[in-house]
Design an enzyme around this catalytic site. Sequence first.
Site, PDB file in Angstrom:
ATOM      1  N   SER A   9       0.806  -1.228   0.000  1.00 20.65           N
ATOM      2  CA  SER A   9       0.000   0.000   0.000  1.00 20.65           C
ATOM      3  C   SER A   9       0.842   1.283   0.000  1.00 20.65           C
ATOM      4  O   SER A   9       0.503   2.231  -0.720  1.00 20.65           O
ATOM      5  CB  SER A   9      -0.964   0.001   1.192  1.00 20.65           C
ATOM      6  OG  SER A   9      -1.929  -1.009   1.023  1.00 20.65           O
ATOM      7  N   LYS A  16      -8.553  -5.662  11.492  1.00 24.40           N
ATOM      8  CA  LYS A  16      -9.751  -5.120  10.836  1.00 24.40           C
ATOM      9  C   LYS A  16     -11.022  -5.289  11.664  1.00 24.40           C
ATOM     10  O   LYS A  16     -11.874  -4.407  11.677  1.00 24.40           O
ATOM     11  CB  LYS A  16      -9.939  -5.771   9.458  1.00 24.40           C
ATOM     12  CG  LYS A  16      -8.917  -5.291   8.456  1.00 24.40           C
ATOM     13  CD  LYS A  16      -9.092  -5.898   7.094  1.00 24.40           C
ATOM     14  CE  LYS A  16      -7.982  -5.387   6.196  1.00 24.40           C
ATOM     15  NZ  LYS A  16      -8.061  -5.858   4.825  1.00 24.40           N
ATOM     16  N   ASP A  69     -12.690  -2.988   1.041  1.00 29.51           N
ATOM     17  CA  ASP A  69     -12.327  -4.320   0.528  1.00 29.51           C
ATOM     18  C   ASP A  69     -13.492  -4.959  -0.229  1.00 29.51           C
ATOM     19  O   ASP A  69     -13.274  -5.740  -1.161  1.00 29.51           O
ATOM     20  CB  ASP A  69     -11.940  -5.260   1.678  1.00 29.51           C
ATOM     21  CG  ASP A  69     -10.559  -4.970   2.236  1.00 29.51           C
ATOM     22  OD1 ASP A  69      -9.735  -4.371   1.528  1.00 29.51           O
ATOM     23  OD2 ASP A  69     -10.314  -5.358   3.394  1.00 29.51           O
ATOM     24  N   ALA A 103     -11.221 -16.937   7.596  1.00 33.23           N
ATOM     25  CA  ALA A 103     -12.392 -16.396   8.308  1.00 33.23           C
ATOM     26  C   ALA A 103     -12.031 -15.136   9.086  1.00 33.23           C
ATOM     27  O   ALA A 103     -12.637 -14.833  10.110  1.00 33.23           O
ATOM     28  CB  ALA A 103     -12.963 -17.459   9.244  1.00 33.23           C
TER      29      ALA A 103
HETATM   30  P1  NAP Z   1      -6.731 -11.730   9.627  1.00 31.54           P
HETATM   31  O1  NAP Z   1      -8.018 -11.091  10.032  1.00 31.54           O
HETATM   32  O2  NAP Z   1      -5.590 -11.720  10.562  1.00 31.54           O
HETATM   33  O3  NAP Z   1      -7.065 -13.254   9.215  1.00 31.54           O
HETATM   34  C1  NAP Z   1      -6.032 -14.135   8.836  1.00 31.54           C
HETATM   35  C2  NAP Z   1      -6.631 -15.421   8.272  1.00 31.54           C
HETATM   36  O4  NAP Z   1      -5.552 -16.247   7.790  1.00 31.54           O
HETATM   37  C3  NAP Z   1      -7.381 -16.246   9.315  1.00 31.54           C
HETATM   38  O5  NAP Z   1      -8.419 -16.938   8.670  1.00 31.54           O
HETATM   39  C4  NAP Z   1      -6.268 -17.221   9.800  1.00 31.54           C
HETATM   40  O6  NAP Z   1      -6.770 -18.409  10.335  1.00 31.54           O
HETATM   41  C5  NAP Z   1      -5.588 -17.503   8.477  1.00 31.54           C
HETATM   42  N1  NAP Z   1      -4.227 -18.004   8.653  1.00 31.54           N
HETATM   43  C6  NAP Z   1      -3.122 -17.287   9.000  1.00 31.54           C
HETATM   44  N2  NAP Z   1      -2.034 -18.084   9.030  1.00 31.54           N
HETATM   45  C7  NAP Z   1      -2.465 -19.333   8.702  1.00 31.54           C
HETATM   46  C8  NAP Z   1      -1.811 -20.597   8.544  1.00 31.54           C
HETATM   47  N3  NAP Z   1      -0.498 -20.720   8.741  1.00 31.54           N
HETATM   48  N4  NAP Z   1      -2.554 -21.647   8.159  1.00 31.54           N
HETATM   49  C9  NAP Z   1      -3.889 -21.529   7.954  1.00 31.54           C
HETATM   50  N5  NAP Z   1      -4.565 -20.362   8.070  1.00 31.54           N
HETATM   51  C10 NAP Z   1      -3.861 -19.272   8.446  1.00 31.54           C
HETATM   52  O7  NAP Z   1      -6.178 -11.094   8.265  1.00 31.54           O
HETATM   53  P2  NAP Z   1      -7.034 -10.437   7.073  1.00 31.54           P
HETATM   54  O8  NAP Z   1      -7.131  -8.993   7.292  1.00 31.54           O
HETATM   55  O9  NAP Z   1      -8.277 -11.242   6.899  1.00 31.54           O
HETATM   56  O10 NAP Z   1      -6.020 -10.664   5.830  1.00 31.54           O
HETATM   57  C11 NAP Z   1      -5.828 -11.945   5.259  1.00 31.54           C
HETATM   58  C12 NAP Z   1      -4.931 -11.812   4.024  1.00 31.54           C
HETATM   59  O11 NAP Z   1      -5.646 -11.110   2.999  1.00 31.54           O
HETATM   60  C13 NAP Z   1      -3.631 -11.034   4.259  1.00 31.54           C
HETATM   61  O12 NAP Z   1      -2.595 -11.638   3.514  1.00 31.54           O
HETATM   62  C14 NAP Z   1      -3.936  -9.656   3.699  1.00 31.54           C
HETATM   63  O13 NAP Z   1      -2.796  -8.964   3.297  1.00 31.54           O
HETATM   64  C15 NAP Z   1      -4.824 -10.048   2.520  1.00 31.54           C
HETATM   65  N6  NAP Z   1      -5.704  -8.965   2.062  1.00 31.54           N
HETATM   66  C16 NAP Z   1      -5.594  -8.522   0.791  1.00 31.54           C
HETATM   67  C17 NAP Z   1      -6.447  -7.525   0.343  1.00 31.54           C
HETATM   68  C18 NAP Z   1      -6.355  -7.028  -1.061  1.00 31.54           C
HETATM   69  O14 NAP Z   1      -6.825  -5.930  -1.337  1.00 31.54           O
HETATM   70  N7  NAP Z   1      -5.796  -7.789  -1.971  1.00 31.54           N
HETATM   71  C19 NAP Z   1      -7.377  -6.956   1.193  1.00 31.54           C
HETATM   72  C20 NAP Z   1      -7.463  -7.440   2.477  1.00 31.54           C
HETATM   73  C21 NAP Z   1      -6.613  -8.436   2.909  1.00 31.54           C
HETATM   74  P3  NAP Z   1      -7.062 -18.549  11.929  1.00 31.54           P
HETATM   75  O15 NAP Z   1      -8.421 -17.951  12.139  1.00 31.54           O
HETATM   76  O16 NAP Z   1      -7.009 -20.009  12.159  1.00 31.54           O
HETATM   77  O17 NAP Z   1      -5.976 -17.793  12.648  1.00 31.54           O
END
Ligand code: NAP
Length: 271
Positions: free
Chosen positions: A21, A69, A105, A131
């Site tokens: 970003s 978030k 998003d 999730a």
């Molecule tokens: P978050 O709220 O912290 O959620 C992380 C998710 O990933 C949870 O479901 C977590 O599972 C899972 N996870 C993390 N490590 C894992 C592992 N080793 N094995 C299995 N599951 C795992 O994060 P978020 O905000 O949702 O973001 C998630 C991803 O999306 C990030 O990489 C972020 O950069 C990306 N993203 C991209 C955009 C875009 O515009 N392209 C927008 C938003 C987010 P648990 O619940 O079991 O911990």
Amino acid sequence: MIRPLPGRLVLIGDPVTHSLSPRFQNAALRSAAIPLQYEAIKVSAADLASVVADLAAVSATGNITIPHKVSFAALCRTLTGAAEIAGAVNTFWVENGVLHGDNTDVEGFNFAVERLLGSTPIRQTVALLGAGGAAAAVLSAANQWQETSITIWNRTREKSVAVAERFGGVRVAAVSEQAVKDATLVVNATSIGMTDDSFPVDPALIPETASVLDIVCRIGGTAWVRAARGRGLNASDGREMLIAQGAASFRRWFGLEPDVAAMRGAIGLTG
Ligand code: NAP
């Protein structure tokens, strides 16, 4: 017309060094001749509330990323409809000392899916991996698509059950293989693949007619998307979504249309 400039423009997350970003938001700021720097600041969950209070005191504005978030939404005095439905905030601003949250998003995800499919999504069987906050935005969007069913899988099952209950009509899979079995669209909204080349699910298990959207962003794309394309699947990483959500945030902060070409160029997207 440009709104009053915020005291600071920040991205709050942990970790934040991976984030693309700052590259494209600073390109958009330069193009619009706005004298601000978009800064990524690492904030732990324990420090979030106090850091946000300090930022609100200087009328800061910005974005929220992993893993804050959902918890940030609880700190906001008002939420837009998109943030309310998602239960997660990725964009905030302060007016007269009051903290407001939005979720761009949802718009960004819809844009990326339309680009990937080449049409408005309809009649999809969606497998959603993850999730967290980003998955909530994906569910908010996909729940509005006509004749669409959604199956969610997450490492921590209780979280997928909770999010499925909140949105209604969403099935929960015990293992990722089960979620993707009959999918027409597979979405990775976990953070798997963000800092290494691991896969959220083996692409060999995904139906060959399915499309694949990895919302994880990396310069040069993710290993999972490369492997999916290697199998002949229609696949895209999260950079289209990232630019679309970032452009929507920029409009929210400044009331101006950003230079999207400059933003795309800053993270190696062409076309
Ligand atoms: P978050 O709220 O912290 O959620 C992380 C998710 O990933 C949870 O479901 C977590 O599972 C899972 N996870 C993390 N490590 C894992 C592992 N080793 N094995 C299995 N599951 C795992 O994060 P978020 O905000 O949702 O973001 C998630 C991803 O999306 C990030 O990489 C972020 O950069 C990306 N993203 C991209 C955009 C875009 O515009 N392209 C927008 C938003 C987010 P648990 O619940 O079991 O911990």
